[in-house]
Design an enzyme around this catalytic site. Structure first.
Site, short mmCIF file in Angstrom:
data_model
loop_
_atom_site.label_atom_id
_atom_site.label_comp_id
_atom_site.label_asym_id
_atom_site.label_seq_id
_atom_site.Cartn_x
_atom_site.Cartn_y
_atom_site.Cartn_z
N ASP A 59 52.28 58.62 28.17
CA ASP A 59 53.65 59.11 28.18
C ASP A 59 54.58 58.73 27.14
O ASP A 59 54.65 57.40 26.86
CB ASP A 59 54.44 58.84 29.57
CG ASP A 59 55.20 59.86 30.02
OD1 ASP A 59 55.51 60.82 29.30
OD2 ASP A 59 55.78 59.78 30.94
N CYS A 98 57.96 66.33 29.14
CA CYS A 98 56.72 66.01 29.82
C CYS A 98 55.67 66.84 30.38
O CYS A 98 54.55 67.22 30.13
CB CYS A 98 57.00 65.00 30.84
SG CYS A 98 57.80 63.37 29.94
N HIS A 152 52.85 66.55 35.37
CA HIS A 152 54.38 65.80 35.65
C HIS A 152 54.66 65.92 37.02
O HIS A 152 54.92 67.01 37.69
CB HIS A 152 55.20 66.51 34.69
CG HIS A 152 56.81 65.87 34.90
ND1 HIS A 152 57.13 64.95 34.24
CD2 HIS A 152 57.71 66.31 35.43
CE1 HIS A 152 58.34 64.47 34.49
NE2 HIS A 152 58.78 65.61 35.48
#
Length: 986
Positions: A59, A98, A152
């Site tokens: 991430d 994300c 996510h």
């Protein structure tokens, strides 16, 4: 897009791809494709053992890695993985956020193909039949597992549990061990976001620390636990492979260096902060559109970062330190996994792919985190080690994208090329992995980001990046950014205007792609949407705290509360004046009402002249209705007008002259009207008030005062039905008399005191909206393409309604007089995942509605008109508040120097709001009051003496604005009031 679909599709790869995807989706629905391909996979597996696949997903990891040439990075384990395979130097995510980035990886589809742009977007809501990468591998005989952050989860998103064969191993994204990092025992803002808890009140929660470095073990944080569990899964998978030959796909997701930079102390101590890089350029690119830039955002959710996101040099160095320490920590966890791979001998038959979901701004251009179209946010690390295919330590310098991973892994595994049913936008990189000199035919990478009500679609070649900013309004022009990385690697200057030939070449690459899905469009909608319907509900004299959903405990408003539950609430929405006529003028025109000499309620001729106000709104004034009508909308006004045609002013223009096809008003407007009858308990014959208004036009219908809101709502609903039958978009004002005095509640709900009557009227009004709200909600043609906005024209009448926690009331410039509740409803138009949320941060004005709604509708703004409001539609629909800080100004009604709670209070003449600050003063600059609304929203403590420099600057700006708009008789009338009060006191 419509033209492409109407033809045969011959020679059009995008149409063939969609057709193939649709066929595949239908077969999947029958269970045929997956079953047949699984059988084929089993047969093929007997002949050619298929490689395992290990996905290492990280991430917020930019190429701040040793293997990518970053001398400050300490990432030996990722470096040795790169030494085993190929490193892509020009890999790019398809969107720097994300959720969307992970969807592009796992679907092989760009956001522009799916409409999956936002954090709260649900994969299955938009693409219920999509076949994800792990589902595809499972259908071909692979056992698929996931750990950590893969999809996510958060912001209302639950990921996609159906994608893997084994239940997901979930762990934390936001995690603290130092007690000093979290104020109290409750959730911090980001903890709540990622836990999908209290999403409607995020801004009211405390902020956690931006970084911490306690002396703890690696496994005390999530990435350590994910690494440990991945090792256990690899051991079991290796044993199964030996036992039955079944290949595996394991996706291990690591969360650092996502904020907060929470890592064990030993990784913090690895780095000397003085040796870490600081950005060479801290200013935005010159010539870039303002909406393309980033201010605040995610960084503001952490302390000690200021809420406005402005980071000083000392804090910047700590944040950079935290990022590099976090990268070292995650590198160590990946190293543990690599060590186990080596111990188990898995590198000989396992494809290992490391991918960062997007980049990360570390102060460059003054930006932090991600969410832009610039290089630092979009460039990612991509490393592939494929046994028997990749040459150890090789590298590629051509642009590739996240969507290329799905077809690449499928080919490496010996599987057929994925066909959807979602669009497959990626290309297999296997030819490049086998020979770094091979060039892909595409030759560029694509990415996007929606900002400022526009969709920024970008093409990145080896030398250039072009961003095409596409407006929602088709009548507005496209804007472009162009950067030359050969001459300007730091993106210092937008050169689009200087190189039209380059722009044209790159625009042609964007034009060759399928038409992008409109951000926020309903699921399944690919073509540009129809213009949305708009319903503007403007209540009369309702206070900020009068609705149940805004805290009222004395009355209930379930119909309006349901709008809020299904839509968005805004707590910092302001009207243009604390009294009705100018407030309505500001909303309708998008301009300060002083520009049109409407600064108090319009009364009879003599009183209007005495106060220096117009008799009616000038026909030259711009109106939302006129612009929308010119763009094909049906336009109707139902309810109070009060912008001309009242008392003895019987020659005002009709309401239809301002751009409305139809109107129905009360006693303060020209044309057809509803007039009120009144009745108390025990009375058998109703009375009539405002009967002389019949001379202002007709026909006239007399109704009980307690039911007139229903009359206006029913008329509006009939108008909407006619527009729907005509297949015409509509704009409708519903502006009831309620809850203005005199208060005439239903006889059955009568109360004797003023407040009791008011609350009964409020509840009756709420119930009368049930039919019109229910009609929009239950009509398929309207529900997903109608925007309802609900607010009040000014604060409450003293002794009746409630301003909630705010000081002041109607006619006063304190917050209680000019701050209004705002609810925005539109299930098919609001950002996914925003229902029920409360926006406590964005400072919005009723004057913003005109430019915003015109942009939403694709309507052209009036020629030569400069709105005082801003296009804030992105924010109204639940998107990021990207508007620059601006000031709002007010001037009191000229006849209201002393009116309010006591009748003896001298109201300030002027007021302005800028950021957290509210300043009030008189027109001579005296009697200054300054309030910090972040800390003192009730305006209880005047701190002007403590901020003299700020006061002088704001006062100068306020007085300049005051002198820039036409004057009324406020100064003269104010002096008369002051003189009377002095005489009375003597």
């Amino acid at each position: 897009m419509e033209q492409e679909q109407s033809g045969s599709g011959a020679g059009c790869p995008s149409i063939k791809r969609w057709a193939a995807g649709l066929l595949f989706g239908l077969l999947v629905a029958c269970g045929w494709v997956l079953a047949q391909t699984s059988v084929a996979a089993d047969a093929d597996a007997e002949q050619t053992p298929r490689p395992n696949v290990l996905l290492l997903l990280v991430d917020d990891l930019k190429p701040a890695l040793g293997c990518y040439g970053d001398a400050a990075a300490k990432t030996p384990n990722i470096d040795r993985l790169a030494a085993r395979g190929m490193r892509f130097e020009m890999a790019y995510c398809n969107q720097a956020v994300c959720a969307a980035s992970r969807y592009t990886l796992l679907l092989g589809s760009r956001s522009t193909s799916t409409g999956l742009y936002d954090l709260g977007n649900s994969l299955r809501r938009r693409l219920p039949d999509a076949v994800t990468l792990p589902q595809f591998f499972s259908a071909h005989g692979y056992r698929t597992e996931s750990l950590g952050k893969v999809f996510h989860v958060g912001h209302g998103n639950i990921g996609d549990p159906d994608s893997f064969d084994v239940p997901h191993f979930k762990d934390l994204v936001i995690e603290y061990h130092d007690p000093a990092s979290t104020p109290g025992d409750g959730l911090t803002r980001e903890e709540a976001v990622f836990a999908n808890e209290r999403l409607g009140e995020i801004r009211s929660l405390p902020r956690g620390a931006a970084f911490e470095s306690p002396d703890v073990a690696d496994d005390d944080y999530a990435d350590g636990r994910v690494a440990a569990e991945t090792i256990q899964r690899l051991r079991k998978a290796a044993a199964r492979r030996k036992a039955d030959g079944a290949p595996f796909l394991i996706a291990a997701g690591f969360v650092r260096p996502h904020m907060p930079f929470s890592v064990p102390k030993k990784y913090w101590d690895l780095h000397d902060p003085a040796s870490l890089p600081v950005p060479a350029v801290t200013e935005p690119p010159r010539g870039a559109p303002d909406y393309a830039l980033k201010r605040g955002g995610e960084i503001s959710a952490y302390a000690p970062v200021p809420e406005n996101g402005e980071v000083g040099e000392s804090l910047a160095r700590e944040l950079v330190h935290g990022y590099y320490a976090s990268a070292s920590y995650v590198d160590a966890q990946i190293g543990r996994v690599i060590d186990e791979m080596e111990r188990l001998g898995l590198f000989d038959n396992t494809v290992v792919l490391l991918w960062g979901d997007h980049g990360f701004h570390l102060g460059d251009h003054g930006f932090w985190t991600k969410h832009t179209n610039y290089e630092q946010a979009t460039r990612i690390p991509l490393i592939v080690a494929a046994p028997g295919v990749t040459e150890p330590g090789s590298q590629s310098f051509q642009p590739v994208e996240s969507v290329d991973v799905f077809p690449t892994l499928a080919e490496l595994a010996g599987l057929p090329a994925p066909e959807g049913p979602q669009p497959i936008d990626g290309e297999s990189l296997v030819p490049v992995l086998a020979d770094s000199t091979v060039r892909l035919e595409r030759g560029h990478a694509m990415h996007c980001f929606p900002r400022g009500g526009r969709l920024g679609t970008a093409v990145r070649t080896e030398r250039y990046r072009l961003v095409e900013w596409r407006p929602r309004n088709p009548l507005e022009s496209f804007e472009y950014e162009l950067y030359d990385y050969q001459e300007d690697p730091d993106e210092r200057r937008n050169i689009a205007s200087e190189r039209p030939a380059v722009v044209a070449d790159l625009v042609s690459l964007i034009a060759a792609e399928p038409e992008p899905v409109v951000p926020g469009s309903p699921p399944g909608q690919i073509e540009p949407r129809r213009p949305p319907n708009i319903v503007m509900v403007f209540i009369d004299d309702m206070g900020w705290g009068d609705l149940s959903c805004f805290g009222n405990t004395k009355a209930t408003t379930p119909e309006i509360d349901r709008l809020a539950t299904e839509g968005l609430r805004f707590e910092q929405f302001y009207v243009a004046s604390p009294i009705c006529s100018p407030s309505r003028c500001g909303l309708l025109t998008g301009q300060y009402p002083q520009r049109w000499q409407i600064t108090s309620y319009l009364n009879n001729r003599g009183d209007n002249e005495r106060r220096g106000v117009a008799q009616w709104l000038d026909l030259e004034a711009p109106t939302i209705a006129r612009s929308l009508k010119q763009s094909g909308y049906a336009t109707g006004h139902f309810g109070k007008w009060h912008l001309g045609g009242q008392r003895d002013v019987d020659d005002a223009p009709p309401i239809t002259a301002y751009g409305f096809d139809e109107s129905l008003t009360n006693f303060e407007g020209m044309g057809p009207k509803l007039l009120p009858m009144t009745q108390r308990p025990g009375e058998t014959q109703p009375g009539r008030i405002w009967g002389d208004a019949e001379r202002l036009g007709g026909p006239v219908i007399w109704m009980q005062r307690s039911e007139i809101t229903r009359g206006f709502a029913d008329a509006a609903m009939a108008f909407m039905r006619r527009a729907v039958d005509a297949e015409q978009p509509f704009f409708v004002n519903i502006w009831p008399d309620d809850v203005h005095s005199p208060f005439w509640p239903p006889v059955d709900d009568w109360a004797e005191d003023k407040e009791g009557k008011y609350l009964s009227v409020l509840e009756a009004m709420d119930a009368q909206f049930a039919r019109v709200f229910g009609y929009v909600r239950s009509t398929p043609a309207l529900r997903d393409n109608t925007l309802v906005l609900f607010c009040s024209d000014n604060g409450p009448e003293p002794g009746a309604g409630s301003a909630g926690p705010f000081r002041g009331a109607k006619t006063q410039l304190y917050e209680g007089g000019v701050r209004s509740p705002l609810i925005v409803w539109g299930p098919g138009l609001l950002k996914p995942g925003t229902a029920g949320r409360v926006n406590t941060r964005s400072v919005l004005s009723a004057m913003d509605l005109a430019p915003s709604l015109l942009a939403l509708a694709g309507a052209k703004s009036p020629a030569g008109v400069a709105f005082d409001g801003q296009n804030r539609m992105e924010t109204f629909l639940g998107g990021e508040d990207a508007a620059a800080e601006r000031s709002l100004f007010w001037r009191r009604p000229p006849d209201r120097k002393s009116w309010g709670v006591t009748g003896t209070v001298l109201n300030p003449d002027l007021a302005m709001r800028r950021g957290r600050w509210k300043l009030l003063c008189d027109t001579d600059g005296g009697d200054v009051e300054l309030y910090d609304l972040d800390d003192d929203r009730g305006e209880t403590t005047n701190i002007a003496a403590e901020h003299r420099q700020l006061v002088e600057q704001m006062k100068s700006d306020l007085l300049s604005w005051h002198h820039s708009v036409p004057a009324d008789a406020g100064d003269r009338l104010g002096r008369e009031v002051e003189q009377r009060l002095r005489e009375k006191q003597r």
